[in-house]
Design a protein around this motif. Structure first.
Motif, PDB file in Angstrom:
ATOM      1  N   THR A  80      36.790  23.279  53.102  1.00  0.00           N
ATOM      2  CA  THR A  80      35.779  23.280  52.049  1.00  0.00           C
ATOM      3  C   THR A  80      34.585  22.481  52.556  1.00  0.00           C
ATOM      4  O   THR A  80      34.698  21.704  53.512  1.00  0.00           O
ATOM      5  CB  THR A  80      36.315  22.617  50.766  1.00  0.00           C
ATOM      6  OG1 THR A  80      36.575  21.237  51.036  1.00  0.00           O
ATOM      7  CG2 THR A  80      37.585  23.305  50.268  1.00  0.00           C
ATOM      8  N   SER A  81      33.440  22.629  51.934  1.00  0.00           N
ATOM      9  CA  SER A  81      32.257  21.884  52.370  1.00  0.00           C
ATOM     10  C   SER A  81      32.483  20.378  52.222  1.00  0.00           C
ATOM     11  O   SER A  81      32.018  19.590  53.037  1.00  0.00           O
ATOM     12  CB  SER A  81      31.018  22.335  51.601  1.00  0.00           C
ATOM     13  OG  SER A  81      31.209  22.187  50.219  1.00  0.00           O
TER      14      SER A  81
ATOM     15  N   SER B  22      46.162  35.288  54.931  1.00  0.00           N
ATOM     16  CA  SER B  22      45.327  35.663  56.073  1.00  0.00           C
ATOM     17  C   SER B  22      45.909  35.028  57.333  1.00  0.00           C
ATOM     18  O   SER B  22      46.752  34.130  57.258  1.00  0.00           O
ATOM     19  CB  SER B  22      43.892  35.177  55.877  1.00  0.00           C
ATOM     20  OG  SER B  22      43.853  33.763  55.921  1.00  0.00           O
TER      21      SER B  22
ATOM     22  N   ILE C   1      36.130  24.476  62.496  1.00  0.00           N
ATOM     23  CA  ILE C   1      36.091  25.870  62.054  1.00  0.00           C
ATOM     24  C   ILE C   1      35.728  25.854  60.569  1.00  0.00           C
ATOM     25  O   ILE C   1      36.523  25.441  59.718  1.00  0.00           O
ATOM     26  CB  ILE C   1      37.446  26.573  62.291  1.00  0.00           C
ATOM     27  CG1 ILE C   1      37.752  26.580  63.791  1.00  0.00           C
ATOM     28  CG2 ILE C   1      37.430  27.986  61.718  1.00  0.00           C
ATOM     29  CD1 ILE C   1      39.123  27.093  64.147  1.00  0.00           C
ATOM     30  N   ALA C   2      34.520  26.283  60.281  1.00  0.00           N
ATOM     31  CA  ALA C   2      33.987  26.172  58.927  1.00  0.00           C
ATOM     32  C   ALA C   2      34.810  26.961  57.913  1.00  0.00           C
ATOM     33  O   ALA C   2      34.971  26.519  56.774  1.00  0.00           O
ATOM     34  CB  ALA C   2      32.534  26.633  58.899  1.00  0.00           C
ATOM     35  N   GLY C   3      35.346  28.084  58.297  1.00  0.00           N
ATOM     36  CA  GLY C   3      36.122  28.907  57.371  1.00  0.00           C
ATOM     37  C   GLY C   3      37.431  28.281  56.951  1.00  0.00           C
ATOM     38  O   GLY C   3      38.061  28.720  55.998  1.00  0.00           O
ATOM     39  N   ALA C   4      37.861  27.246  57.662  1.00  0.00           N
ATOM     40  CA  ALA C   4      39.139  26.611  57.360  1.00  0.00           C
ATOM     41  C   ALA C   4      39.021  25.466  56.368  1.00  0.00           C
ATOM     42  O   ALA C   4      40.024  24.994  55.852  1.00  0.00           O
ATOM     43  CB  ALA C   4      39.772  26.096  58.653  1.00  0.00           C
TER      44      ALA C   4
ATOM     45  N   LEU D   9      44.272  33.111  59.327  1.00  0.00           N
ATOM     46  CA  LEU D   9      43.806  31.733  59.340  1.00  0.00           C
ATOM     47  C   LEU D   9      44.709  30.844  58.489  1.00  0.00           C
ATOM     48  O   LEU D   9      45.072  29.739  58.899  1.00  0.00           O
ATOM     49  CB  LEU D   9      42.355  31.644  58.857  1.00  0.00           C
ATOM     50  CG  LEU D   9      41.758  30.234  58.796  1.00  0.00           C
ATOM     51  CD1 LEU D   9      41.780  29.562  60.170  1.00  0.00           C
ATOM     52  CD2 LEU D   9      40.327  30.296  58.261  1.00  0.00           C
ATOM     53  N   GLU D  10      45.098  31.329  57.320  1.00  0.00           N
ATOM     54  CA  GLU D  10      45.973  30.524  56.470  1.00  0.00           C
ATOM     55  C   GLU D  10      47.321  30.277  57.149  1.00  0.00           C
ATOM     56  O   GLU D  10      47.847  29.166  57.125  1.00  0.00           O
ATOM     57  CB  GLU D  10      46.188  31.200  55.113  1.00  0.00           C
ATOM     58  CG  GLU D  10      46.982  30.327  54.150  1.00  0.00           C
ATOM     59  CD  GLU D  10      47.095  30.928  52.768  1.00  0.00           C
ATOM     60  OE1 GLU D  10      47.019  30.147  51.791  1.00  0.00           O
ATOM     61  OE2 GLU D  10      47.265  32.161  52.643  1.00  0.00           O
TER      62      GLU D  10
END
Length: 191
Positions: free
Chosen positions: A179-180, A12, A174-177, A14-15
């Motif tokens: 892990t929790s 992606s 950035i939450a999508g980048a 983002l990756e």
């Protein structure tokens, strides 16, 4: 997410961005190891001559109470899809304009990989925001310089320490980048 290999292709955008950011951070860590950066932050925090964090939450709450709505302007050099956003990007001039417009806070994009920003942009904005308040007509009315949010792709604690030394008052994640577990870890370090 893993460090890029020569034959690998990101799954992606983002990756791919994260791989570029990891490479950038690795270069920084080669020059200044994490242990040194943490020590610098500890000394920074106890040095009375160094700036203390501005009240990000108080500024936002105050603006909401006063106006019912808050806009956080962002200072950003480039947009990946269209290039330069301004012919002459002058961080100090833009900061002064935001302070004079009574922005409750503002964001400075520090990402060099996609947005052309830098840590120096953050430092200049912090310095100029204070001088702009002191130069303004409201200086004697108790007006304080607005807090600054650092906008960058945060992956490691190393970046938080660098941003704090540069004078940021808050940082976005950035939450999508992440892990929790990583988000929780970075949040604990920032607190």
């Amino acid at each position: 997410w893993s460090v890029v290999e020569n034959t690998a292709t990101p799954t992606s955008a983002l990756e791919g961005f994260m791989w570029d950011k990891e490479t950038e951070i690795d270069r920084f860590r080669e020059r200044v190891p994490l242990a040194n950066l943490v020590s610098q932050c500890k000394l920074f925090e106890i040095d009375p001559s160094k700036p203390k964090p501005r009240d990000w939450v108080g500024a936002i709450k105050g603006a909401i109470q006063e106006n019912g709505f808050v806009i956080i302007p962002e200072l950003k050099r480039l947009e990946p899809s269209c290039g330069s956003l301004r012919k002459r990007y002058d961080i100090t001039k833009l900061t002064k304009q935001l302070v004079n417009a009574d922005a409750p806070a503002f964001s400075v994009n520090c990402d060099s990989v996609l947005f052309g920003g830098s840590i120096e942009d953050l430092t200049k904005a912090r310095e100029k925001s204070l001088s702009a308040v002191l130069e303004s007509d409201n200086a004697e009315d108790g007006v304080i310089a607005p807090p600054i949010l650092a906008s960058d792709l945060l992956l490691y604690p190393y970046q938080l320490y660098k941003l704090r030394l540069a004078g940021t008052d808050a940082a976005n994640i950035i939450a999508g980048a992440l892990t929790s577990k990583d988000m929780l870890y970075l949040t604990k370090i920032a607190a």
